[in-house]
Design an enzyme around this catalytic site. Sequence first.
Site, PDB file in Angstrom:
ATOM      1  N   ASP A 111       4.019  72.246  64.600  1.00  0.00           N
ATOM      2  CA  ASP A 111       3.185  71.047  64.524  1.00  0.00           C
ATOM      3  C   ASP A 111       3.783  70.198  63.394  1.00  0.00           C
ATOM      4  O   ASP A 111       3.874  70.663  62.244  1.00  0.00           O
ATOM      5  CB  ASP A 111       1.739  71.486  64.196  1.00  0.00           C
ATOM      6  CG  ASP A 111       0.792  70.304  64.120  1.00  0.00           C
ATOM      7  OD1 ASP A 111       1.247  69.178  63.844  1.00  0.00           O
ATOM      8  OD2 ASP A 111      -0.415  70.517  64.331  1.00  0.00           O
TER       9      ASP A 111
ATOM     10  N   TYR B  24      -4.841  54.080  65.956  1.00  0.00           N
ATOM     11  CA  TYR B  24      -3.505  54.119  66.570  1.00  0.00           C
ATOM     12  C   TYR B  24      -2.674  52.895  66.154  1.00  0.00           C
ATOM     13  O   TYR B  24      -1.509  53.017  65.766  1.00  0.00           O
ATOM     14  CB  TYR B  24      -3.683  54.180  68.087  1.00  0.00           C
ATOM     15  CG  TYR B  24      -2.401  54.299  68.880  1.00  0.00           C
ATOM     16  CD1 TYR B  24      -1.686  55.502  68.916  1.00  0.00           C
ATOM     17  CD2 TYR B  24      -1.909  53.226  69.621  1.00  0.00           C
ATOM     18  CE1 TYR B  24      -0.521  55.619  69.661  1.00  0.00           C
ATOM     19  CE2 TYR B  24      -0.753  53.334  70.377  1.00  0.00           C
ATOM     20  CZ  TYR B  24      -0.056  54.528  70.396  1.00  0.00           C
ATOM     21  OH  TYR B  24       1.094  54.638  71.136  1.00  0.00           O
TER      22      TYR B  24
ATOM     23  N   ILE C  28       8.058  60.402  77.241  1.00  0.00           N
ATOM     24  CA  ILE C  28       9.155  59.600  76.679  1.00  0.00           C
ATOM     25  C   ILE C  28      10.142  60.496  75.920  1.00  0.00           C
ATOM     26  O   ILE C  28      11.350  60.332  76.020  1.00  0.00           O
ATOM     27  CB  ILE C  28       8.571  58.493  75.765  1.00  0.00           C
ATOM     28  CG1 ILE C  28       7.729  57.511  76.606  1.00  0.00           C
ATOM     29  CG2 ILE C  28       9.666  57.754  75.020  1.00  0.00           C
ATOM     30  CD1 ILE C  28       6.954  56.466  75.801  1.00  0.00           C
TER      31      ILE C  28
ATOM     32  N   GLY D 235       3.633  61.595  69.231  1.00  0.00           N
ATOM     33  CA  GLY D 235       2.529  60.688  68.900  1.00  0.00           C
ATOM     34  C   GLY D 235       1.297  61.039  69.709  1.00  0.00           C
ATOM     35  O   GLY D 235       1.404  61.663  70.769  1.00  0.00           O
TER      36      GLY D 235
ATOM     37  N   LEU E  89     -14.265  51.179  66.396  1.00  0.00           N
ATOM     38  CA  LEU E  89     -14.375  51.559  64.986  1.00  0.00           C
ATOM     39  C   LEU E  89     -15.778  52.041  64.614  1.00  0.00           C
ATOM     40  O   LEU E  89     -15.928  52.977  63.820  1.00  0.00           O
ATOM     41  CB  LEU E  89     -13.958  50.381  64.086  1.00  0.00           C
ATOM     42  CG  LEU E  89     -13.791  50.723  62.618  1.00  0.00           C
ATOM     43  CD1 LEU E  89     -12.741  51.817  62.401  1.00  0.00           C
ATOM     44  CD2 LEU E  89     -13.408  49.474  61.817  1.00  0.00           C
TER      45      LEU E  89
END
Length: 444
Positions: free
Chosen positions: A259, A351, A217, A288, A295
């Site tokens: 970074d 995320y 993207i 990203g 979890l």
Amino acid sequence: MSDRYQGFTQSPLGKLLVKNLGLPAPMQLDRYVDGAPLVDGTVLVGGCGRLAESLPGLLDTLGIASTQTFAEDARFKGLVFDATGLTSAAELEALRAFFAPVMRKLTSCPRVVVLGTPPELVEGSERVAQRALEGFTRSLGKEIGHGGTVQVVYVAEGAEAAATSTLGFLLSPKSAYVSGQVVRIGAHGTTEVPAVTDWTKPLTGKVALVTGASRGIGEQIARVLHRDGATVVGVDVPQAASELQALMAELEGDWLTLDITGKDAPQRIAHHLKEKHGGVDVVVHNAGITRDKKLANMDESRWASVIAVNLTAPELITRELLDQGVVNEGGSIVGVASIAGIAGNVGQTNYAASKAGVIGFVDSLADELEDGITINAVAPGFIITAMTAAVPFATREVGQRLNAMSQGGLPVDVAETIAWFANPASSAVNGNVVRVCGQMMLGA
Ligand SMILES: NC(=O)c1ccc[n+]([C@@H]2O[C@H](COP(=O)([O-])OP(=O)(O)OC[C@H]3O[C@@H](n4cnc5c(N)ncnc54)[C@H](O)[C@@H]3O)[C@@H](O)[C@H]2O)c1
């Protein structure tokens, strides 16, 4: 990374199976081609509110042909209805009366925009009527088909002239994968817009920072902002240096390998932009990562790395750029959220938290920014990139089909949405989160 199912549905056997089994039939979406007219056809304008009178002139500025007359044999590429004059539930009938006769008169990939007043800015029955527009447009988006899109644009009183860039985006193929969205113009106070002399190159003389620019993207964002006239400064990790340098050389831009989670990254970026470019006009926080696990199995490093790249770095970089006065007057800051941050997703607590945080970041800064600087976010749905190619086949198929277009979007769809935010004429478009998801069935 192509959509093989879509290719199959266009084969003779595929067409047969789609017809007989009622399978989803994704159609080829129109996408903007540089130099082509913004809208390939006529837009029918209707309604009677604050904007109705100025709409034809506004569309004319963009080179879009419009008419207010509905002829039986006419075909339309777009419909714009000014619903700002609707003040009660009973008056909503005007929507049905305008749209019902023309729904079968549309060409392929049609665009529908309903204009309203932000409901929170009006009271009583007018608020009821204006809020109703959301349900109307979201349902129409799900039934229009043929690659069509439908949105509601709430224009605050006084911001009527600030709607041009938004109409240009939402009526054109640039918004191919944006549907069922609610956009607010002038809701945060700004109603004035600078004059744009060349709508094909609105970013001429502007500097745009794009993080994660070497591929996916980010690469398309860099390409589209360059197409619109910007000098692009691409940022990516040192491992991606050769791809980044090659792209930036092609786009006659500049690059910085680092970074973004590095301790000194905000200062290095701010220093670079100030020293080499005298500031920045467009900041796109695109870099990203995902590190998926349920979890119960989520270790600290997966959690920390996702929050650091997707949320903390954009926050710290933005703060530094603002504190150092590096963002020029009228600048635009754009966050890249995700549908996961709105609807949630199995295995993505880290995320989704980071991406919902990006939305919070937009909300928190929208009222705070000065000097005409805006902040908005895109929330992509399923976009076909290296990131989604890594998703297991079955999950990927479901992800791609569960939207009104029955297909995944392309990186360019996200890039075009960002270019609309970045357009100086979008200075009253502030605090918005716009999903680029083909109107995904998940989430609000
Ligand atoms: N692809 C999708 O379907 C999708 C959906 C929703 C949101 N998004 C978001 O869109 C953005 C771009 O996604 P993409 O699919 O192009 O991903 P991608 O993995 O193809 O590209 C991400 C880029 O960011 C760079 N990057 C990662 N960590 C970095 C760091 N610490 N410092 C500098 N650069 C770093 C990578 O090197 C890479 O070039 C991401 O924020 C992603 O979360 C993507």
